[in-house]
Design a protein around this motif. Structure first.
Motif, PDB file in Angstrom:
ATOM      1  N   LYS A  56     -95.330  18.197   7.894  1.00 39.55           N
ATOM      2  CA  LYS A  56     -95.989  18.762   6.973  1.00 39.55           C
ATOM      3  C   LYS A  56     -94.946  19.988   6.551  1.00 39.55           C
ATOM      4  N   ASP A  64     -96.583  15.026   2.240  1.00 42.73           N
ATOM      5  CA  ASP A  64     -98.129  15.326   1.835  1.00 42.73           C
ATOM      6  C   ASP A  64     -98.962  14.326   2.303  1.00 42.73           C
ATOM      7  N   SER A 106     -88.421  15.441  -0.222  1.00 45.05           N
ATOM      8  CA  SER A 106     -89.488  16.387  -0.717  1.00 45.05           C
ATOM      9  C   SER A 106     -88.714  17.352  -1.954  1.00 45.05           C
TER      10      SER A 106
END
Length: 385
Positions: free
Chosen positions: A279, A284, A249
């Motif tokens: 999360k 996402d 991420s």
């Protein structure tokens, strides 16, 4: 002397139906000694369903079983003619996939891909984890298939059958070579894995993601490290998978979490915690799949459950069957991934509410196909015109 697992089976037999008790007792005939399968998920190694002969393990009094060596991972080279597999399943969001390896060393006892080893004349049990097949020609074949006239671009899924980042990938590096071909061609890819080894390829994946060409899904079955070690003995720990999510991420690579499989009475209570943790690690999007027990997987899972969680055996299997029309598994499209009935409905509502609360699946952009340029490298077959 009978094994502890056999004694547990005998004790439970009166409370089980006759067919199931018989099946569990016969499983002891193909059970492998614990010391030979230490670090493996399956405890059975029954013959494949297409074989004309079956094998049964028994002690002839000469202590021969004790002399057998532990199973070691063996890798053979497989030379397929093509590498892209097509499907028309309404349950899947993709119509093509690639599997760099056949079999998986992670050893997840619930793996729905285990029956595919029967096509190689091998067992869905320990053989699936220890006797692997690698496809080193896959990158060259992929390049050739992408270059064919009339090829229509759609995202390729990798890791939907066996994990492309299983331990042997460290040496074979087939997955990385596949990504190099896909990046050069501007071809979209979606990856599913439960291995932290995916972080090795962040350099390629981040470049592809910046063009909308890559997405990675990490499968998280449980946050309980002890359960994970027992159920998925050679896969990355839950902490490492969350670490991989965070690294991906932060590199700008879209990350999803797959709470899969949801096993009633065993890890179902963790669903909300798994989504919360994912999360926080940067995911996402999210999905889930109910436990699937096709063909050979059912006796493997039931044997594992009886050996490690005998007190939960009846409860778990009762809930599984309540979602599968009274059977261990129902392969009907639209039902096999989620199940039916009150329990399946409850899991679906819990997932939907939690995903909504966390803002998951709100802005999942589709992978792009407009960057594609047909390869023109060494693996491409030249035109005769």
């Amino acid at each position: 002397m009978p094994s502890l697992a056999t004694l547990k089976q005998t004790a439970l037999a009166p409370s089980l139906g006759a067919p199931e008790a018989d099946a569990l007792m016969s499983a002891s005939g193909v059970r492998v000694a614990d010391k030979r399968v230490r670090g493996r998920g399956a405890g059975l190694n029954m013959s494949g369903r297409f074989e004309v002969t079956t094998r049964e393990v028994f002690d002839d009094g000469w202590s021969s079983l004790e002399e057998l060596a532990p199973f070691k991972t063996e890798v053979q080279v497989e030379k397929p003619r093509t590498v892209i597999t097509r499907n028309q399943s309404p349950d899947l969001s993709f119509d093509r996939s690639i599997n760099p390896y056949r079999g998986c060393e992670h050893g997840c006892v619930y793996c729905f891909a285990r029956p595919t080893h029967a096509y190689m004349g091998l067992s869905a049990g320990v053989d699936f984890e220890a006797r692997l097949f690698a496809k080193p020609d896959a990158p060259r074949l992929l390049e050739r298939e992408l270059s064919k006239p009339g090829y229509k671009v759609q995202p390729i899924a990798i890791g939907t059958n066996t994990d492309p980042y299983q331990p042997v990938e460290k040496q074979w590096r087939i997955m990385r070579q596949l990504l190099e071909v896909l990046e050069a061609a501007g071809h979209p890819v979606g990856i599913v894995t439960k291995s932290a080894l995916v972080m090795r390829d962040i350099d390629i994946l981040s470049r592809m993601a910046s063009k909308g060409l890559a997405r990675v899904a990490l499968s998280v079955t449980t946050l309980d490290r002890k359960l994970a070690r027992t159920m998925e003995p050679r896969a990355a720990t839950p902490e490492r998978r969350l670490e991989a999510m965070r690294a991906l991420s932060e590199a700008g690579i879209p990350v999803s979490v797959m709470a899969a499989p949801v096993i009633p009475g065993l890890n179902d209570h963790e669903l909300e915690r798994i989504l919360d943790s994912a999360k926080a690690a940067g995911a996402d999007a999210a999905g889930y799949v109910m436990l699937r027990l096709p063909i050979e997987v059912s006796p493997l899972f039931r044997d594992w459950l009886l050996r490690h969680y005998p007190d939960r055996y009846r409860h778990v299997m009762s809930l599984v069957r309540s979602m599968r029309g009274g059977k261990d598994y129902d392969a009907e499209f639209s039902k096999r991934m989620r199940g039916t009935g009150p329990y399946a409905w409850q899991i679906a509502r819990r997932f939907e509410l939690t995903a909504k609360r966390l803002g998951l699946n709100m802005r999942k952009a589709p992978l792009r196909t407009d960057h594609f340029v047909a390869p023109n490298g060494e693996g491409v077959q030249l035109s005769l015109l």
